[in-house]
Design a protein around this motif. Structure first.
Motif, PDB file in Angstrom:
ATOM      1  N   TRP A 310      36.486 101.076 -46.142  1.00  0.00           N
ATOM      2  CA  TRP A 310      36.050 102.099 -47.190  1.00  0.00           C
ATOM      3  C   TRP A 310      34.508 101.973 -47.692  1.00  0.00           C
ATOM      4  O   TRP A 310      33.952 102.909 -47.879  1.00  0.00           O
ATOM      5  CB  TRP A 310      36.848 101.992 -48.490  1.00  0.00           C
ATOM      6  CG  TRP A 310      36.540 102.682 -49.646  1.00  0.00           C
ATOM      7  CD1 TRP A 310      37.233 103.954 -49.953  1.00  0.00           C
ATOM      8  CD2 TRP A 310      35.625 102.633 -50.545  1.00  0.00           C
ATOM      9  NE1 TRP A 310      36.548 104.406 -51.127  1.00  0.00           N
ATOM     10  CE2 TRP A 310      35.506 103.871 -51.475  1.00  0.00           C
ATOM     11  CE3 TRP A 310      34.627 101.555 -51.008  1.00  0.00           C
ATOM     12  CZ2 TRP A 310      34.615 103.745 -52.552  1.00  0.00           C
ATOM     13  CZ3 TRP A 310      33.735 101.485 -51.887  1.00  0.00           C
ATOM     14  CH2 TRP A 310      33.603 102.675 -52.765  1.00  0.00           C
ATOM     15  N   LEU A 311      34.325 100.568 -47.503  1.00  0.00           N
ATOM     16  CA  LEU A 311      32.638 100.153 -47.888  1.00  0.00           C
ATOM     17  C   LEU A 311      31.852 100.892 -46.964  1.00  0.00           C
ATOM     18  O   LEU A 311      30.836 101.383 -47.274  1.00  0.00           O
ATOM     19  CB  LEU A 311      32.551  98.756 -47.966  1.00  0.00           C
ATOM     20  CG  LEU A 311      33.225  98.240 -49.159  1.00  0.00           C
ATOM     21  CD1 LEU A 311      33.503  96.585 -48.899  1.00  0.00           C
ATOM     22  CD2 LEU A 311      32.525  98.103 -50.470  1.00  0.00           C
ATOM     23  N   ALA A 312      32.189 100.638 -45.648  1.00  0.00           N
ATOM     24  CA  ALA A 312      31.335 101.210 -44.618  1.00  0.00           C
ATOM     25  C   ALA A 312      31.289 102.513 -44.746  1.00  0.00           C
ATOM     26  O   ALA A 312      30.145 103.291 -44.503  1.00  0.00           O
ATOM     27  CB  ALA A 312      31.754 100.832 -43.171  1.00  0.00           C
ATOM     28  N   ARG A 313      32.464 103.459 -44.840  1.00  0.00           N
ATOM     29  CA  ARG A 313      32.237 105.035 -45.214  1.00  0.00           C
ATOM     30  C   ARG A 313      31.423 105.084 -46.288  1.00  0.00           C
ATOM     31  O   ARG A 313      30.854 106.515 -46.224  1.00  0.00           O
ATOM     32  CB  ARG A 313      33.709 105.449 -45.130  1.00  0.00           C
ATOM     33  CG  ARG A 313      34.621 105.284 -43.881  1.00  0.00           C
ATOM     34  CD  ARG A 313      36.025 106.143 -44.037  1.00  0.00           C
ATOM     35  NE  ARG A 313      36.822 105.612 -45.196  1.00  0.00           N
ATOM     36  CZ  ARG A 313      37.623 104.744 -45.152  1.00  0.00           C
ATOM     37  NH1 ARG A 313      37.875 104.208 -43.941  1.00  0.00           N
ATOM     38  NH2 ARG A 313      38.504 104.467 -46.126  1.00  0.00           N
ATOM     39  N   ASN A 314      31.379 104.438 -47.385  1.00  0.00           N
ATOM     40  CA  ASN A 314      30.482 104.854 -48.583  1.00  0.00           C
ATOM     41  C   ASN A 314      29.182 104.138 -48.577  1.00  0.00           C
ATOM     42  O   ASN A 314      28.569 104.200 -49.534  1.00  0.00           O
ATOM     43  CB  ASN A 314      31.293 104.519 -49.580  1.00  0.00           C
ATOM     44  CG  ASN A 314      32.637 105.641 -49.935  1.00  0.00           C
ATOM     45  OD1 ASN A 314      32.251 106.541 -50.750  1.00  0.00           O
ATOM     46  ND2 ASN A 314      33.732 105.162 -49.399  1.00  0.00           N
ATOM     47  N   GLY A 315      28.474 103.749 -47.346  1.00  0.00           N
ATOM     48  CA  GLY A 315      27.287 103.419 -47.285  1.00  0.00           C
ATOM     49  C   GLY A 315      26.957 102.033 -47.649  1.00  0.00           C
ATOM     50  O   GLY A 315      25.801 101.584 -47.577  1.00  0.00           O
ATOM     51  N   HIS A 316      27.868 101.149 -47.971  1.00  0.00           N
ATOM     52  CA  HIS A 316      27.676  99.722 -48.074  1.00  0.00           C
ATOM     53  C   HIS A 316      27.403  99.023 -46.495  1.00  0.00           C
ATOM     54  O   HIS A 316      27.612  99.342 -45.727  1.00  0.00           O
ATOM     55  CB  HIS A 316      28.752  99.186 -48.911  1.00  0.00           C
ATOM     56  CG  HIS A 316      28.933  99.946 -50.542  1.00  0.00           C
ATOM     57  ND1 HIS A 316      28.279  99.487 -51.446  1.00  0.00           N
ATOM     58  CD2 HIS A 316      29.767 100.894 -50.708  1.00  0.00           C
ATOM     59  CE1 HIS A 316      28.649 100.159 -52.381  1.00  0.00           C
ATOM     60  NE2 HIS A 316      29.692 100.989 -52.038  1.00  0.00           N
ATOM     61  N   GLY A 317      27.085  97.757 -46.891  1.00  0.00           N
ATOM     62  CA  GLY A 317      26.686  97.254 -45.977  1.00  0.00           C
ATOM     63  C   GLY A 317      27.975  95.759 -45.273  1.00  0.00           C
ATOM     64  O   GLY A 317      28.508  95.268 -46.205  1.00  0.00           O
ATOM     65  N   VAL A 318      28.477  96.349 -44.241  1.00  0.00           N
ATOM     66  CA  VAL A 318      29.515  95.535 -43.619  1.00  0.00           C
ATOM     67  C   VAL A 318      29.148  94.888 -42.274  1.00  0.00           C
ATOM     68  O   VAL A 318      28.798  95.571 -41.456  1.00  0.00           O
ATOM     69  CB  VAL A 318      30.974  96.347 -43.364  1.00  0.00           C
ATOM     70  CG1 VAL A 318      32.143  95.641 -42.665  1.00  0.00           C
ATOM     71  CG2 VAL A 318      31.175  96.921 -44.811  1.00  0.00           C
ATOM     72  N   VAL A 319      29.006  93.619 -42.403  1.00  0.00           N
ATOM     73  CA  VAL A 319      28.679  92.814 -41.274  1.00  0.00           C
ATOM     74  C   VAL A 319      29.901  92.067 -40.528  1.00  0.00           C
ATOM     75  O   VAL A 319      30.549  91.636 -41.041  1.00  0.00           O
ATOM     76  CB  VAL A 319      27.944  91.671 -41.630  1.00  0.00           C
ATOM     77  CG1 VAL A 319      27.376  90.738 -40.326  1.00  0.00           C
ATOM     78  CG2 VAL A 319      26.413  92.253 -42.133  1.00  0.00           C
ATOM     79  N   PRO A 320      29.903  92.352 -39.223  1.00  0.00           N
ATOM     80  CA  PRO A 320      31.156  91.497 -38.414  1.00  0.00           C
ATOM     81  C   PRO A 320      30.724  89.955 -38.615  1.00  0.00           C
ATOM     82  O   PRO A 320      29.822  89.336 -38.664  1.00  0.00           O
ATOM     83  CB  PRO A 320      30.724  91.772 -37.056  1.00  0.00           C
ATOM     84  CG  PRO A 320      29.920  93.046 -36.990  1.00  0.00           C
ATOM     85  CD  PRO A 320      29.127  92.842 -38.285  1.00  0.00           C
ATOM     86  N   ALA A 321      32.146  89.640 -38.973  1.00  0.00           N
ATOM     87  CA  ALA A 321      32.242  88.163 -39.419  1.00  0.00           C
ATOM     88  C   ALA A 321      31.687  86.896 -38.480  1.00  0.00           C
ATOM     89  O   ALA A 321      31.137  86.067 -38.568  1.00  0.00           O
ATOM     90  CB  ALA A 321      33.709  87.648 -39.633  1.00  0.00           C
ATOM     91  N   GLY A 322      31.901  87.479 -37.221  1.00  0.00           N
ATOM     92  CA  GLY A 322      31.323  86.701 -36.115  1.00  0.00           C
ATOM     93  C   GLY A 322      29.889  86.720 -35.727  1.00  0.00           C
ATOM     94  O   GLY A 322      29.441  86.031 -35.249  1.00  0.00           O
TER      95      GLY A 322
END
Length: 372
Positions: A310-322
């Motif tokens: 949901w965060l990624a679809r709404n323009g927020h920053g989502v970084v792969p944990a690795g």
């Protein structure tokens, strides 16, 4: 526990751990007794007098449930195996009570678990290992006693479908409601401060605070005028103080009252929570994320949270944990430089907090399960 009035006696919420968010939510929910075993570090004693929860051990908790004959019992979700013995005792007491009263106690739960309990690290000594096997058996038994469940994330729904079985459970009513807040009512009191980055909550490695400090060196050079505010407490608090002494653009507020937390959320343009898995723990949603959204903040986090999609679809920053070490600093710099419009963030949220909507669905006398 004093004898509850008729309104309170219909339902009980049984938790292993109680935190401030539970207390705040209880003030907005229909009356229900609350039985808990322990409190979290963020426990607000000022709310206790209003909510009146009772701290009890497992056996007394089960006895109180049997004694009062509640119509509805909310329990911790079965995937939370560290809570399952308490839940099993409570449900066994309710089952005996039902046999004597010739009725059925409704069992409900809110599920955001995202780790298969069968894959958790096994204790080395034989006795705890045997206890873990018992917990897994109890988790499946508790799940079969659940009548209604709301999944707060799609990740949780997938977990329960795969590990516990949803379609196979006769009579189970379920729905999915993304774990999103409504706009906070305090927003009229202030506005955003450009360049203000906020880390809120447990200052620990699992919450990624060390990664934030490492990334900040790059962010402060790329974004002149950016400020990092650290609010909370935890094992890395001394590291936070040391960083603040070396850098005037870092401010630390240790374990403040809730009104200060809300004030900092109103000012912040970006909230960061780069959680990573640690042992048997994985971020389910992340209260700082939820509170940041409720205050119109741009969120930068990892794909560990159950609402990462949901965060990624709404323009927020989502970084792969690795890839936090390489990608967190540029993601933060981008978010601080060009945060989402606070009004746009608030407009993307439901009009009513989804946890309150979930509770209304779970405790309604009659529901139609909208299986999303």
């Amino acid at each position: 526990m004093s004898e509850p009035d008729e309104a309170r006696a219909r339902a009980v919420r049984v938790y292993k751990t109680l935190r401030t968010a539970h207390l705040e939510r209880a003030l907005e929910l229909p009356p229900a007794d609350i039985l808990y075993q322990e409190s979290r570090y963020d426990f607000d004693e000022g709310l206790v007098a209003q909510v009146r929860p009772q701290q009890v051990g497992d056996l007394r908790c089960a006895w109180l449930v049997a004694r009062h004959g509640y119509e509805t019992v909310e329990i911790n979700e079965p995937a939370a195996v560290d809570c399952v013995r308490r839940s099993a005792l409570v449900l066994a007491a309710a089952l005996v009570n039902d046999l004597l009263r010739r009725r059925h106690t409704r069992v409900v739960t809110y599920a955001i678990g995202n780790i298969d309990p069968h894959t958790l690290p096994k204790p080395a000594p034989w006795w705890p290992r045997l206890g873990r096997r018992l917990d897994l058996v109890l988790a499946h038994w508790v799940w079969r006693r659940v009548d209604r469940v709301v999944f707060g994330t799609e990740t949780a729904r997938q977990l329960y479908g795969t590990v516990f079985g949803i379609a196979e459970q006769r009579g189970l009513r379920w729905t999915t409601m993304e774990a999103l807040p409504a706009e906070c009512s305090c927003l009229a009191d202030g506005g955003k401060t450009p360049g203000r980055l906020l880390f809120l909550g447990d200052l620990s490695q699992r919450k990624g605070f060390d990664s934030v400090l490492a990334a900040w060196t790059t962010v402060r050079h790329r974004v002149p005028g950016a400020v990092l505010t650290v609010v909370g407490r935890g094992a890395l608090l001394d590291d936070a103080y040391a960083a603040a002494r070396a850098d005037s653009r870092i401010h630390v507020i240790a374990d403040p009252p809730r009104e200060v937390v809300h004030a900092e959320l109103r000012r912040a343009s970006v909230v960061v929570l780069p959680s990573r898995r640690q042992g048997a723990w994985r971020e389910q949603v992340g209260l700082p994320i939820v509170e940041g959204l409720a205050h119109g903040c741009t969120v930068v986090t990892t794909d560990e949270t159950g609402i990462a999609g949901w965060l990624a679809r709404n323009g927020h920053g989502v970084v792969p944990a690795g890839s936090v070490a390489e990608l967190l600093a540029p993601a933060l710099a981008e978010a601080v430089t060009r945060p989402l419009d606070a009004g746009t963030v608030r407009a993307s949220l439901p009009r009513r907090d989804s946890r309150l909507e979930s509770d209304a669905w779970l405790f309604a006398r009659e529901v139609i399960a909208v299986r999303t």
